[in-house]
Design an enzyme around this catalytic site. Sequence first.
Site, PDB file in Angstrom:
ATOM      1  N   ASP A 157      12.513 -13.912   8.804  1.00 31.35           N
ATOM      2  CA  ASP A 157      13.468 -14.996   8.534  1.00 31.35           C
ATOM      3  C   ASP A 157      14.387 -14.644   7.367  1.00 31.35           C
ATOM      4  O   ASP A 157      15.584 -14.930   7.404  1.00 31.35           O
ATOM      5  CB  ASP A 157      12.713 -16.299   8.226  1.00 31.35           C
ATOM      6  CG  ASP A 157      12.103 -16.927   9.474  1.00 31.35           C
ATOM      7  OD1 ASP A 157      12.476 -16.522  10.599  1.00 31.35           O
ATOM      8  OD2 ASP A 157      11.246 -17.823   9.323  1.00 31.35           O
TER       9      ASP A 157
ATOM     10  N   SER B  49       5.231   6.935   9.886  1.00 34.59           N
ATOM     11  CA  SER B  49       4.505   7.363  11.087  1.00 34.59           C
ATOM     12  C   SER B  49       5.174   6.777  12.333  1.00 34.59           C
ATOM     13  O   SER B  49       5.978   5.835  12.239  1.00 34.59           O
ATOM     14  CB  SER B  49       3.052   6.894  11.009  1.00 34.59           C
ATOM     15  OG  SER B  49       2.987   5.470  11.009  1.00 34.59           O
TER      16      SER B  49
ATOM     17  N   TYR C 101       0.450  10.045   6.842  1.00 31.82           N
ATOM     18  CA  TYR C 101       1.652   9.709   6.073  1.00 31.82           C
ATOM     19  C   TYR C 101       2.252  10.883   5.291  1.00 31.82           C
ATOM     20  O   TYR C 101       3.252  10.703   4.599  1.00 31.82           O
ATOM     21  CB  TYR C 101       1.339   8.556   5.102  1.00 31.82           C
ATOM     22  CG  TYR C 101       0.901   7.297   5.817  1.00 31.82           C
ATOM     23  CD1 TYR C 101       1.755   6.641   6.699  1.00 31.82           C
ATOM     24  CD2 TYR C 101      -0.369   6.762   5.632  1.00 31.82           C
ATOM     25  CE1 TYR C 101       1.357   5.498   7.375  1.00 31.82           C
ATOM     26  CE2 TYR C 101      -0.788   5.616   6.302  1.00 31.82           C
ATOM     27  CZ  TYR C 101       0.089   4.999   7.172  1.00 31.82           C
ATOM     28  OH  TYR C 101      -0.309   3.864   7.838  1.00 31.82           O
TER      29      TYR C 101
ATOM     30  N   ASN D 134       0.796  -1.228   0.000  1.00 31.93           N
ATOM     31  CA  ASN D 134       0.000   0.000   0.000  1.00 31.93           C
ATOM     32  C   ASN D 134       0.830   1.281   0.000  1.00 31.93           C
ATOM     33  O   ASN D 134       0.274   2.373  -0.125  1.00 31.93           O
ATOM     34  CB  ASN D 134      -1.009   0.022   1.172  1.00 31.93           C
ATOM     35  CG  ASN D 134      -1.975  -1.140   1.092  1.00 31.93           C
ATOM     36  OD1 ASN D 134      -2.584  -1.346   0.056  1.00 31.93           O
ATOM     37  ND2 ASN D 134      -2.089  -1.926   2.149  1.00 31.93           N
TER      38      ASN D 134
ATOM     39  N   HIS E 137       4.122  -6.106  11.076  1.00 27.38           N
ATOM     40  CA  HIS E 137       3.372  -6.583  12.234  1.00 27.38           C
ATOM     41  C   HIS E 137       2.911  -8.029  12.094  1.00 27.38           C
ATOM     42  O   HIS E 137       2.308  -8.570  13.015  1.00 27.38           O
ATOM     43  CB  HIS E 137       2.151  -5.675  12.454  1.00 27.38           C
ATOM     44  CG  HIS E 137       2.453  -4.222  12.257  1.00 27.38           C
ATOM     45  ND1 HIS E 137       3.409  -3.555  13.007  1.00 27.38           N
ATOM     46  CD2 HIS E 137       1.978  -3.295  11.373  1.00 27.38           C
ATOM     47  CE1 HIS E 137       3.475  -2.291  12.598  1.00 27.38           C
ATOM     48  NE2 HIS E 137       2.630  -2.118  11.609  1.00 27.38           N
TER      49      HIS E 137
ATOM     50  N   GLU F 201      15.162  -0.299   9.520  1.00 28.58           N
ATOM     51  CA  GLU F 201      13.704  -0.347   9.366  1.00 28.58           C
ATOM     52  C   GLU F 201      13.174   1.082   9.467  1.00 28.58           C
ATOM     53  O   GLU F 201      13.523   1.809  10.406  1.00 28.58           O
ATOM     54  CB  GLU F 201      13.116  -1.216  10.486  1.00 28.58           C
ATOM     55  CG  GLU F 201      11.609  -1.314  10.475  1.00 28.58           C
ATOM     56  CD  GLU F 201      11.074  -2.145  11.653  1.00 28.58           C
ATOM     57  OE1 GLU F 201      11.888  -2.620  12.487  1.00 28.58           O
ATOM     58  OE2 GLU F 201       9.844  -2.284  11.752  1.00 28.58           O
TER      59      GLU F 201
ATOM     60  N   ARG G 263       0.037  -2.054  15.962  1.00 25.41           N
ATOM     61  CA  ARG G 263       1.206  -1.558  15.206  1.00 25.41           C
ATOM     62  C   ARG G 263       2.457  -1.431  16.088  1.00 25.41           C
ATOM     63  O   ARG G 263       3.538  -1.098  15.599  1.00 25.41           O
ATOM     64  CB  ARG G 263       0.905  -0.184  14.590  1.00 25.41           C
ATOM     65  CG  ARG G 263      -0.189  -0.216  13.554  1.00 25.41           C
ATOM     66  CD  ARG G 263      -0.333   1.150  12.885  1.00 25.41           C
ATOM     67  NE  ARG G 263      -1.645   1.286  12.287  1.00 25.41           N
ATOM     68  CZ  ARG G 263      -1.972   0.845  11.065  1.00 25.41           C
ATOM     69  NH1 ARG G 263      -1.065   0.273  10.292  1.00 25.41           N
ATOM     70  NH2 ARG G 263      -3.196   0.995  10.605  1.00 25.41           N
TER      71      ARG G 263
HETATM   72  O1  CA2 Z   1       4.285   4.383   9.093  1.00 28.94           O
HETATM   73  C1  CA2 Z   1       4.631   3.555   8.230  1.00 28.94           C
HETATM   74  O2  CA2 Z   1       5.494   3.773   7.402  1.00 28.94           O
HETATM   75  C2  CA2 Z   1       3.896   2.207   8.162  1.00 28.94           C
HETATM   76  O3  CA2 Z   1       4.874   1.202   7.857  1.00 28.94           O
HETATM   77  C3  CA2 Z   1       2.904   2.332   7.039  1.00 28.94           C
HETATM   78  C4  CA2 Z   1       2.000   1.105   6.889  1.00 28.94           C
HETATM   79  C5  CA2 Z   1       1.382   0.698   8.217  1.00 28.94           C
HETATM   80  O4  CA2 Z   1       0.670  -0.531   8.072  1.00 28.94           O
HETATM   81  C6  CA2 Z   1       2.431   0.544   9.292  1.00 28.94           C
HETATM   82  O5  CA2 Z   1       1.778   0.224  10.507  1.00 28.94           O
HETATM   83  C7  CA2 Z   1       3.227   1.828   9.461  1.00 28.94           C
HETATM   84  C8  CA2 Z   1       0.843   1.401   5.920  1.00 28.94           C
HETATM   85  C9  CA2 Z   1       1.274   1.823   4.582  1.00 28.94           C
HETATM   86  C10 CA2 Z   1       0.035   2.182   3.816  1.00 28.94           C
HETATM   87  O6  CA2 Z   1       0.241   3.432   3.244  1.00 28.94           O
HETATM   88  C11 CA2 Z   1      -0.852   4.129   2.844  1.00 28.94           C
HETATM   89  C12 CA2 Z   1      -0.590   5.340   2.270  1.00 28.94           C
HETATM   90  C13 CA2 Z   1      -1.614   6.125   1.852  1.00 28.94           C
HETATM   91  C14 CA2 Z   1      -2.912   5.697   2.001  1.00 28.94           C
HETATM   92  C15 CA2 Z   1      -3.175   4.487   2.572  1.00 28.94           C
HETATM   93  C16 CA2 Z   1      -2.120   3.690   3.002  1.00 28.94           C
END
Ligand code: CA2
Length: 149
Positions: free
Chosen positions: A88, A103, A24, A12, A81, A99, A112
């Site tokens: 692995d 956010s 984001y 995503n 998560h 990493e 999260r």
């Molecule tokens: O904060 C981050 O970079 C995350 O890795 C982003 C992931 C989230 O599942 C992690 O908990 C934290 C989600 C990425 C999805 O990005 C989107 C961007 C715009 C709209 C919807 C989702």
Amino acid sequence: MSRIVYVLNGPNLNLLGKRQPEIYGRETLADIEASCRRVGAEFKLEIEFRQSNREYEIIEWIHEARQRAYGVVINPAAFSHTSVAILDALATFEGPIIEVHISNIHKREPFRHHSYVSGVATGVIAGFGAQGYALALQRIARLIDEKKA
Ligand code: CA2
């Protein structure tokens, strides 16, 4: 010594800048790639920048990185998560792994707060927005320099 760094992005993240800017930010993944390439040029790193919504593809890229790369910067997104398989794969990588989360995952929903990847990461950056990627690359460049010294 290889100066190749794989910058891997999970599911995503191709939607960045298009939805949920309050979480984001407004930068797109293409903007982040451009900033990684700028930092890469500054620090003489060769950047392999990739994104996939498929777990297996990310695992294949980590295997590829084992053969070619000095370091890996990874935002595993939701796979952070859930994925023991990515954990692995990363555990077999011998160089530094940073990493990155755009956010601050610790300020968000409890599911999260735990990342499997953090257990094998050299360092973790969360909550610095898109800038986290540039900081991660600077850190890898520093580690290369320290190794040469
Ligand atoms: O904060 C981050 O970079 C995350 O890795 C982003 C992931 C989230 O599942 C992690 O908990 C934290 C989600 C990425 C999805 O990005 C989107 C961007 C715009 C709209 C919807 C989702």
